[in-house]
Scaffold this active site. Structure first.
Site, PDB file in Angstrom:
ATOM      1  N   SER A  98     -66.828  69.795 -72.537  1.00 44.43           N
ATOM      2  CA  SER A  98     -68.201  69.980 -73.020  1.00 44.43           C
ATOM      3  C   SER A  98     -68.278  70.261 -74.517  1.00 44.43           C
ATOM      4  CB  SER A  98     -68.886  71.119 -72.257  1.00 44.43           C
ATOM      5  OG  SER A  98     -68.315  72.366 -72.594  1.00 44.43           O
ATOM      6  N   LYS A 129     -69.843  77.650 -75.977  1.00 47.05           N
ATOM      7  CA  LYS A 129     -70.777  76.652 -76.520  1.00 47.05           C
ATOM      8  C   LYS A 129     -71.035  76.991 -77.989  1.00 47.05           C
ATOM      9  CE  LYS A 129     -71.470  75.009 -72.297  1.00 47.05           C
ATOM     10  NZ  LYS A 129     -70.898  73.718 -71.856  1.00 47.05           N
ATOM     11  N   SER A 160     -72.604  68.266 -71.154  1.00 49.22           N
ATOM     12  CA  SER A 160     -72.544  69.716 -71.273  1.00 49.22           C
ATOM     13  C   SER A 160     -73.720  70.338 -70.539  1.00 49.22           C
ATOM     14  CB  SER A 160     -72.565  70.135 -72.755  1.00 49.22           C
ATOM     15  OG  SER A 160     -72.693  71.532 -72.885  1.00 49.22           O
TER      16      SER A 160
END
Length: 303
Positions: free
Chosen positions: A110, A165, A268
């Site tokens: 991701s 992230k 993602s």
């Protein structure tokens, strides 16, 4: 209990081990060792009294027996010996992992092309403030996450899992993602086309761009075939601050929360689907790849 859950509870396991071995070490250092010393002194006094009497009677004992008696009574039980040996190591690991740096392994794609599957990374635990181990409660304010930071956090829907992230929105920001392009507080983010990226794991190419996220430049991937809309977002806290349509979405980030997106934008599951990351879920800022067994050239810092 699955492996990911065990990893999620590792901080608690390490804390318990530190506490147990520390208590045993403390008791042995300040109480049990003195008890053994006193028992040995009594036994040696009795030995010397008997030895003196036998010597007076013309019988002489070997002095080596005295040393054996002392060593036997002063010897630590195995469980105390091992606890005392492991305590400094466990305590050091617990301190480093809780307050300075914690290692993580990237499990998914991701964050391509910034982070690859199998990258072993270090996360700075203090840059966003000092937090109590296990409870993850902030006790000292230092810095706040900034747009463009790569951040590790507890997944809001299952805090036993750690996610990684990029910070796209900070408190108060209005984030619009339309036709796979970001706008932050009414200003369009600039994109510079780069050569297509080959994902060796999937054996597929993706469009690659250099994204300038309010001054932080990094690479992202887009999949032309993927839809522009967000499919089936969850019902999450502050859901009323987001709106979705066929071209994308718009969200206003509430106080004490952050909006996160993966660099592999069409591969993602991030804040677009499950909402905002509250401050209490923050683990730290990822800053260094210290190993990738499949590609040693990956070692180093990253944006």
């Amino acid at each position: 209990m699955n492996f990911q859950t065990i990893l999620g509870n590792f901080a608690l396991i390490l804390f318990v081990l530190t506490l147990v071995t520390g208590v045993i070490w403390f008791l042995d250092t300040f109480y049990l060792s003195k008890q053994r010393r006193q028992a040995a002194d009594r036994a040696l006094a009795d030995f010397d009294t008997r030895n003196a009497k036998l010597t007076a009677d013309g019988i002489r004992l070997q002095q080596s027996n005295r040393a054996d008696i002392e060593a036997s009574l002063l010897k630590q039980p195995v469980w105390i010996e091992y606890s005392g040996s492991f305590f400094p190591v466990i305590a050091l690991v617990f301190f480093l992992r809780s307050f300075l740096w914690e290692p993580f392994k990237i499990p998914s794609s991701s964050m391509l092309p910034t982070l690859y599957v199998g990258d072993l990374i270090l996360v700075n635990k203090y840059t966003y403030g000092i937090r109590l181990p296990v409870l993850n409660k902030k006790v000292i304010e230092i810095n706040n996450p900034q747009r463009g930071d790569v951040m590790v956090f507890k997944y809001p829907r299952n805090p036993s899992l750690d996610y990684i992230k990029r910070v796209v929105g900070v408190p108060g920001d209005k984030i619009v993602y339309k036709n796979k392009r970001l706008t932050v507080n009414g200003k369009e983010v600039s994109y510079e086309p780069l050569p297509d990226f080959l994902d060796d794991e999937r054996l597929s190419y993706s469009q690659q761009f250099k994204e300038n996220l309010t001054g932080v430049q990094h690479r992202i991937l887009n999949n032309e075939a993927a839809p522009t809309f967000v499919k089936d977002p969850y019902d999450f806290a502050h859901r009323d601050l987001c709106s979705y349509n066929s071209e994308g979405f718009a969200c206003t980030v509430p106080d004490g929360n952050y909006f996160m997106m993966g660099d592999n934008r069409d591969n993602s599951e991030d804040s677009r689907y499950w909402g905002f990351v509250p401050d209490q879920n923050i683990v730290g800022k990822a800053f260094f790849i210290w190993m990738n067994l499949g590609d040693l050239k990956r070692i180093g810092s990253f944006q």
